[in-house]
Scaffold this motif. Structure first.
Motif: not given
Length: 382
Positions: A219-247
């Protein structure tokens, strides 16, 4: 009553004075095209040359191939940057590039058979030059800005009479859908240099037992085209979901300055080509959001045999083979479930990698330069 000062600023609107050096070029007069029996020189007019810039690397690669075809190739800056600095960054982006770098002092004196705009601003700069004017469109640039004056200035460039060459089909679709009227449009494929990102054989059977999944995320911090905000939010929340599944997710971001602090994972900063190869070989999956025109990075990941996850909200479907990547939605539940399903049932991954590699061999630079040369040949007066 006096207002309280706050740290929240108004939405930035820009200043006309950032264009002081090129103000004289801004008007709505259409380009007058001058065709010739033979074309010998081609000049790309650019915002200097910036290190780590994918679009300019593509420009340099194209320019080098044109030079090998016998054309005199120039890279002319319309912003202040010395020719020496341009050449240094050009060599970094594309080693052994061919063509000559010219600083902006040559903007009014340089002569060329063909002029190529590379950003919307340069479309205004070149449109009154003698010669044939082309517009190398690597993105739908009105989307670089909020809906306002620069949005409209960028949109106007597609109707200035320049011959548009679109990198891939998405820009064609956007111009045809959003801009009426518009100039002549030709399309060349979005290419990959396979030699720089060699295929690594993987044992996908090991994915079944994974307790840790390693992600290479561009991702590129200065480029909305590469979704730098959304990808961090999605991955942070996905981390929590997968942790409950043992991953556990082990995330390595790259493409942004190393000084930027990501809310999860580790930021590796901007990487060289060998460093990217090493990262792709380390990772189990690659992610590189493209909300407007595509990035080179997904092709680079796929070339090494890294399974690539792409978001349906972006533009990947215009560039990727249907069976050559893993589609999902850009939300944490969908992404977490996609990763979980794939590591539990990885049997389809070898075929997917085979299909993606087969596709990449069909979109090489040989095809791109052949298409571009055919366009140039069609311009010659008989």
């Amino acid at each position: 009553m006096k207002p309280v000062k706050t740290k929240v600023a108004d939405v930035p609107t820009g200043s006309i004075h950032q264009y002081d050096a090129i103000l004289k070029y801004f008007n709505d007069e259409p380009a007058q095209q001058n065709r010739r029996a033979h074309y010998r020189s081609i000049t790309f007019v650019t915002t200097g040359i910036i290190a780590y810039d994918g679009g300019q690397t593509t420009m340099l690669h194209l320019g080098t191939l044109l030079s090998e075809q016998g054309y005199q190739v120039f890279y002319l800056s319309y912003v202040p940057q010395s020719a020496e600095d341009m050449a240094t960054n050009a060599e970094f982006n594309y080693p052994n590039y061919q063509g000559k770098c010219l600083d902006m002092s040559h903007l009014d004196s340089h002569q060329s058979d063909i002029w190529v705009a590379t950003l919307w601003e340069s479309a205004y700069v070149i449109k009154s030059k003698p010669g044939y004017k082309m517009y190398f469109v690597q993105d739908y640039e009105p989307y670089f800005y909020p809906f306002g004056d620069r949005y409209q200035l960028a949109k106007r460039t597609y109707d200035l009479g320049l011959h548009i060459i679109s990198l891939g089909p998405w820009c064609v679709k956007m111009i045809e859908d959003q801009c009426d009227p518009h100039g002549i449009i030709d399309q060349i494929n979005f290419p990959i240099d396979l030699d720089h990102y060699p295929l690594k054989e993987r044992d996908f059977n090991t994915y079944k037992d994974m307790a840790t999944v390693k992600l290479a995320v561009y991702t590129k911090w200065t480029s909305p085209r590469r979704a730098p905000i959304t990808i961090q939010l999605v991955l942070k929340n996905a981390e929590a979901i997968l942790a409950k599944k043992g991953i556990t997710l082990k995330i390595r971001y790259f493409g942004s300055p190393k000084s930027k602090h990501f809310i999860n994972g580790k930021n590796l900063g901007k990487l060289t080509r060998p460093e990217m190869n090493a990262l792709y070989h380390w990772a189990d999956f690659g992610i590189a959001p493209s909300m407007t025109n595509f990035s080179l990075v997904p092709f680079e990941m796929m070339s090494t045999g890294l399974p690539f996850i792409d978001f349906l909200e972006g533009t990947g479907r215009y560039f990727l083979p249907d069976t050559g990547y893993i589609p999902t939605h850009m939300d944490e539940k969908a992404l977490a479930q996609t990763i979980l399903d794939t590591v539990r049932q990885p049997e389809g991954l070898p075929k997917m990698i085979h299909e993606s590699n087969k596709y990449l061999h069909s979109v090489t630079w040989d095809r791109t330069i052949n298409s571009f040369i055919k366009i140039l040949d069609s311009l010659q007066l008989s």
